[in-house]
Each structure stands twice: as C-alpha cells, then as structure tokens.
Design an enzyme around this catalytic site. Structure first.
Site: not given
Ligand code: PGA
Length: 242
Positions: A67, A136, A138, A143
């Site tokens: 992404d 959450n 994702h 999302e």
């Molecule tokens: P993080 O993010 O590794 O900074 O916890 C993971 C994500 O949001 O996919």
C-alpha cells in the site's frame, strides 16, 4: 494457518528473516510482497545484516508493496516509498526498477490500481507476502468491511488507523485520509503468506484472528482460509510475557 509463538519481537523478527532468506536462496527470482509499519522493521534489519554477512542476493528478486498513502510524494519521509528505501532497499543489492509500490500521487489513481494489478499479473503473482495486522484487523489498508473479493483499490482510512499512524506525523490533520491498497483477494492469491504480530496492542487482534469468525468485519480472518499462511507472534501479543 501454521502458528508459531516466540518469546519477543527480536525472536519474531529473526524467525521471519530466516524464512525469507531461505525462500530467496531457494528461488533467487522470488516475487516478494512487502509491508510497512513498525512490525517488519526488525525483519528488514535482519535481512540487511544477513546480506552484509552472507551475501544473500536480491538482484533478481522483485518486490510488490501492499500500500501507499494518497497525496504524498515519493520523497516525503512519511511515504512508504521513502520507508522502503530507508529501511531496506538502500541497504541490499535489489534493483529499484524491480520494486513496485502503488503510486499514491498518481494523477489517475483508479488507473494506478489497475496498472499495479497488471504488473502483478505479468510477474505471476506474489510468491511470499509479508503482512502486519492493524489493531482493527486490517491487512494492507483493507479496513473492516472491505470485500473479501477486493482487488487493488482506493480506500478511505478509518480514524483508528489514522490515529495509530499519527505518531509519524506532526498531528492527526497531517495523516492522509486515503490510500491505495492491494485488495484482499489480491493478497489471498499470494502463494505463501507470513503474518507477523507483536506487542500487547495487538492482543485483541490476535485473539480474534485465532478464535473469531471469518467475516469481512475483521479482514485478517480470511487468512484462515489461505492454504499456506504462517503466523509468528510474540508472548506480548499472546497475552503473556512482556
Ligand atoms: P504496525 O502496523 O506494524 O505499525 O503496528 C501494522 C498495520 O497497521 O498493518
């Protein structure tokens, strides 16, 4: 899903790096899917250390990132282009022309999504995809509520995701509101997936991944239907230890 619990973040990063290095060595033309965020930083550092020590070559490896934020230039320190250069690409012998990250500043973002899918198809899809998970659920920037049949698409970021990422920006208003993300179906087509989960902030997400229903309200749950997914998590995520 194959599930492995390790002691801590370092052990998770080491185990992940061992797996990636093994895959690159057995297939020097590996198509490697990459993720950003705090979670894979240790993995990337181990890959760099291994490159310096053992010379594992990435010259013929192609990468696809999950992404990118909409509206940030590739030089913006908060862009995922910048992140990948800083934390991995600048330190190994990968050809930058073999690294694909969605262009979040493309004039025509819809077209950018289809071009990205086209590139993936030309390369025969991802052999090994690295994933983190949002609190959450994702994966990529898909999302809760994203269709399991989604392909690379434009997404509106949830407030919880923007707040989780606010730490990298001056304030919440600076955090982009949209992103381009590989879709869930796109991710599920990866031949192998390695999901890394670390820290107590991810406790609920890990619990729901392992015990909740497979439902679009928790995007990562679909990984339970993937034939070749490994989850490596640490004790803090599991609810014990640090
Ligand atoms: P993080 O993010 O590794 O900074 O916890 C993971 C994500 O949001 O996919």
């Amino acid at each position: 899903m194959k599930i492995t619990e390790v002691d801590d973040y370092q052990a998770m990063s080491r185990a992940a790096a061992d797996l990636v290095v093994e895959r690159v060595r057995s297939n020097p033309q590996l198509i490697l899917g990459l993720a950003t965020g705090s979670t894979p930083l240790g993995l990337y550092q181990h890959l760099i250390d291994d490159y310096n020590r053992s010379g594992t070559s990435y010259r013929h490896v192609t990468t696809f990132n999950l992404d990118e934020y909409v509206g940030l230039s590739e030089q913006d320190p908060n862009s995922y282009h910048y992140f990948m250069n800083q934390y991995l690409f600048n330190h190994i012998d990968i050809e930058k022309t073999n690294t694909y990250i969605p262009k979040g500043n493309a004039q025509d973002l819809e077209k950018e999504c289809s071009v990205f899918e086209e590139r993936l198809k030309e390369h025969g899809g991802v052999d090994l995809q690295i994933l983190g998970i949002g609190g959450n659920g994702h994966i990529g920037f898909n999302e809760p509520g994203t269709s399991f049949y989604s392909r690379t698409h434009l997404v509106d970021l949830t407030l919880s995701t923007r707040e989780a990422n606010e730490r990298f920006f001056a304030n919440l208003n600076e955090v982009p509101i949209r992103a381009v993300s590989m879709g869930i179906e796109t991710i599920m087509e990866s031949k192998e997936i390695l999901l890394l989960i670390s820290g107590e902030k991810k406790r609920d997400a890990l619990h729901q991944l392992l015990h909740g229903e497979i439902d679009e309200s928790f995007p990562a749950s679909i990984l339970r239907e993937h034939p070749n997914t490994t989850v490596i998590f640490d004790k803090a995520a599991a609810g014990g230890g640090k």
